[in-house]
Design a protein around this motif. Structure first.
Motif, PDB file in Angstrom:
ATOM      1  N   ASN A 466       0.833  -1.213   0.000  1.00  0.00           N
ATOM      2  CA  ASN A 466       0.000   0.000   0.000  1.00  0.00           C
ATOM      3  C   ASN A 466       0.867   1.262   0.000  1.00  0.00           C
ATOM      4  N   TYR A 467       1.960   1.223   0.756  1.00  0.00           N
ATOM      5  CA  TYR A 467       2.860   2.379   0.768  1.00  0.00           C
ATOM      6  C   TYR A 467       3.441   2.614  -0.625  1.00  0.00           C
ATOM      7  N   ARG A 468       3.904   1.540  -1.252  1.00  0.00           N
ATOM      8  CA  ARG A 468       4.493   1.680  -2.580  1.00  0.00           C
ATOM      9  C   ARG A 468       3.470   2.209  -3.583  1.00  0.00           C
ATOM     10  N   ALA A 469       2.228   1.767  -3.454  1.00  0.00           N
ATOM     11  CA  ALA A 469       1.180   2.255  -4.349  1.00  0.00           C
ATOM     12  C   ALA A 469       0.943   3.744  -4.128  1.00  0.00           C
ATOM     13  N   ALA A 470       0.908   4.162  -2.872  1.00  0.00           N
ATOM     14  CA  ALA A 470       0.700   5.578  -2.560  1.00  0.00           C
ATOM     15  C   ALA A 470       1.863   6.431  -3.064  1.00  0.00           C
ATOM     16  N   ILE A 471       3.081   5.927  -2.887  1.00  0.00           N
ATOM     17  CA  ILE A 471       4.254   6.648  -3.391  1.00  0.00           C
ATOM     18  C   ILE A 471       4.185   6.772  -4.910  1.00  0.00           C
ATOM     19  N   GLY A 472       3.787   5.698  -5.572  1.00  0.00           N
ATOM     20  CA  GLY A 472       3.661   5.723  -7.023  1.00  0.00           C
ATOM     21  C   GLY A 472       2.624   6.722  -7.494  1.00  0.00           C
ATOM     22  N   GLU A 473       1.489   6.774  -6.803  1.00  0.00           N
ATOM     23  CA  GLU A 473       0.438   7.730  -7.165  1.00  0.00           C
ATOM     24  C   GLU A 473       0.921   9.168  -6.994  1.00  0.00           C
ATOM     25  N   THR A 474       1.641   9.427  -5.920  1.00  0.00           N
ATOM     26  CA  THR A 474       2.177  10.772  -5.695  1.00  0.00           C
ATOM     27  C   THR A 474       3.168  11.155  -6.777  1.00  0.00           C
ATOM     28  N   ASN A 475       4.065  10.243  -7.103  1.00  0.00           N
ATOM     29  CA  ASN A 475       5.058  10.517  -8.152  1.00  0.00           C
ATOM     30  C   ASN A 475       4.395  10.776  -9.495  1.00  0.00           C
ATOM     31  N   GLU A 476       3.367  10.001  -9.799  1.00  0.00           N
ATOM     32  CA  GLU A 476       2.649  10.193 -11.059  1.00  0.00           C
ATOM     33  C   GLU A 476       1.950  11.544 -11.088  1.00  0.00           C
TER      34      GLU A 476
END
Length: 495
Positions: A466-476
């Protein structure tokens, strides 16, 4: 002596204005350029400026951003700060009237806090990424060491057997909660102050949502007074950051204790060991000391930023601005070094099984399970069983013998305490006091036995995903915002 009526006073210039100017060059110039571009796009889109005016300003801004050599710039006192230098250069290129139009419906107040948030969020995102990477390494190591026996300590004394994986899971749970706090604090950085102007917004029909999106924020910070007065985005993140290093420092201290010669259950590989300059027999795990003092330094730096906000007025103020913000960035430097080193360290160390066995034997760490077994097999109360176990432990410790060699003492203690013979055979006694059996019987939720450990692994892995998904969404989102701003600004410049 310089005329005291002329700004800036040379001492004020040397002690405050020049350091702030250098800080803006280093930390904020790119963010300020993005704000200028986003604000200009919004002014034209809302009709506050026309396309022709916008094109001229955009061309000038592009020239300023590409032609000014920041490294060569020196503070001269001609302009109060970097903001006014850029504004003066803009006016020089397009004329004072048109150049001044860029500042319509904004203030240095909302610009400053937007710049600070942009600089802090970039550091926060990198820091959260390092924290998640450490957590992933801890989880991976815990899986490998799931069944690796260690002696657990309480009050600095040997207590009970567990596994290295079980210990790492405990540290990981705290780290995951720390990451939760960091992620929650990070959301406060996603609300844009632009459009608040000095305090109360503006009478112009500005579009705050558009500017926020162009700069990669989730949305505007709603209350305009709060945009320039609230500092919880600073205190919130540094508080969460401080707690992480308070908590990691405790784990680092355990690593120091376990690797000490007298305990020796943790083996540190040669790549992370320094040899004494005069005592060649010594293996000094010096990285542990560096992690410990850097963690403390980081926590202290976070405290400095938090405490600076204490008892300050709820308004726009320099106590929350340039110099304080820049001072806080040192915490990201030392803190990031801790996270990287600790990740490598945990991934590299191993457990010395011989020392674990020797320490466990010397301290009778499985004695609790002997008492528990007597409750189950012989129907004793726990207090009776505890007395039998205590007498048995006293005997073997007195003889410097391992608990598994204490069957005769156990039988005598059982008979003295209960007035009857124990049903436990010598083989059953040996099983009851073995470290592996002790761990295997701890099957409750959260215990060190394989089944609860495997269930915990799944839970932690889901959290990390979930953390990695959230980080990915922020970066995108940030990448998309940057591309949208560049496209809108280029279109404006070419109109």
């Amino acid at each position: 002596m310089k005329d005291s009526s002329i700004f800036p006073d040379p001492v004020y210039s040397d002690t405050v204005l020049e350091p702030l100017f250098e800080g803006v060059k280093r930390h904020y110039a790119d963010h300020m350029a993005a704000i200028n571009r986003a604000h200009l796009v919004m002014l034209v889109e809302t009709g506050i400026l026309n396309a022709g005016q916008g094109a001229q300003i955009a061309t000038a801004l592009d020239g300023i951003d590409t032609e000014i050599d920041l490294d060569a710039l020196r503070y001269t006192g001609e302009y109060e700060d970097y903001f006014f230098l850029v504004e003066a250069e803009l006016k020089r290129r397009v004329g004072p009237d048109l150049g001044g139009m860029l500042h319509t419906a904004r203030s240095r107040n909302d610009i400053d806090h937007t710049v600070f948030k942009m600089a802090l969020r970039a550091r926060a995102d990198e820091f959260i990424g390092l924290s998640v990477a450490l957590a992933e390494t801890v989880l991976s190591k815990a899986k490998v060491e799931r069944d690796t026996l260690i002696v657990a300590y309480t009050h600095g004394q040997p207590a009970q057997p567990t596994t290295f994986g079980h210990y790492l899971n405990a540290a990981l749970e705290v780290l995951l909660r720390d990451i939760d706090r960091l992620m929650a604090a990070r959301t406060a950085l996603d609300h844009c102050p632009m459009g608040a102007a000095a305090i109360t917004t503006s009478g112009f029909p500005i579009d705050r949502v558009r500017v926020a999106q162009l700069l990669g924020f989730h949305e505007p910070l709603v209350n305009s007074y709060g945009c320039i007065a609230s500092v919880d985005y600073i205190t919130g993140f540094y508080s969460a950051m401080r707690l992480l290093f308070v908590h990691l420092g405790r784990v680092v201290q355990d690593l120091a204790f376990w690797s000490a010669f007298e305990v020796g259950q943790l083996y540190v590989p040669n790549a992370l060991v320094q040899i004494s300059s005069i005592m060649p027999q010594k293996r000094n795990p010096v990285p542990i000391e560096h992690m410990r003092h850097l963690a403390s330094t980081t926590a202290g730096r976070c405290n400095t930023i938090i405490d600076t906000m204490h008892n300050t007025p709820f308004t726009d103020m320099n106590d929350s601005e340039g110099e304080v913000q820049q001072a806080g960035y040192a915490a990201f430097d030392t803190g990031g070094r801790v996270l990287k080193l600790l990740e490598r360290f945990i991934g590299s160390v191993s457990v010395n099984a011989d020392r674990v066995s020797a320490n466990g034997d010397a301290a009778c760490v499985t004695i609790t399970e002997l008492a528990d077994t007597l409750v189950r097999t012989d129907g004793l109360s726990f207090r009776q069983a505890h007395e039998v176990a205590a007498l048995t432990a006293r005997d073997v410790i007195g003889r410097s013998a391992p608990l598994r060699d204490g069957f005769d003492a156990f039988q005598a203690a059982f008979a003295d305490t209960t007035g009857r013979e124990a049903t436990l055979t010598q083989a059953a006694f040996a099983e009851a006091v073995s470290m592996s059996a002790f761990v295997a019987r701890r099957t409750c939720v959260g215990g060190p036995a394989p089944a609860p450990m495997n269930a915990a692994f799944e839970q932690y892995a889901a959290a990390l995903q979930n953390y990695r998904a959230a980080i990915g969404e922020t970066n995108e989102r940030l990448a998309a915002a940057s591309a949208t701003l560049q496209s809108a600004f280029t279109k404006l410049k070419e109109s």
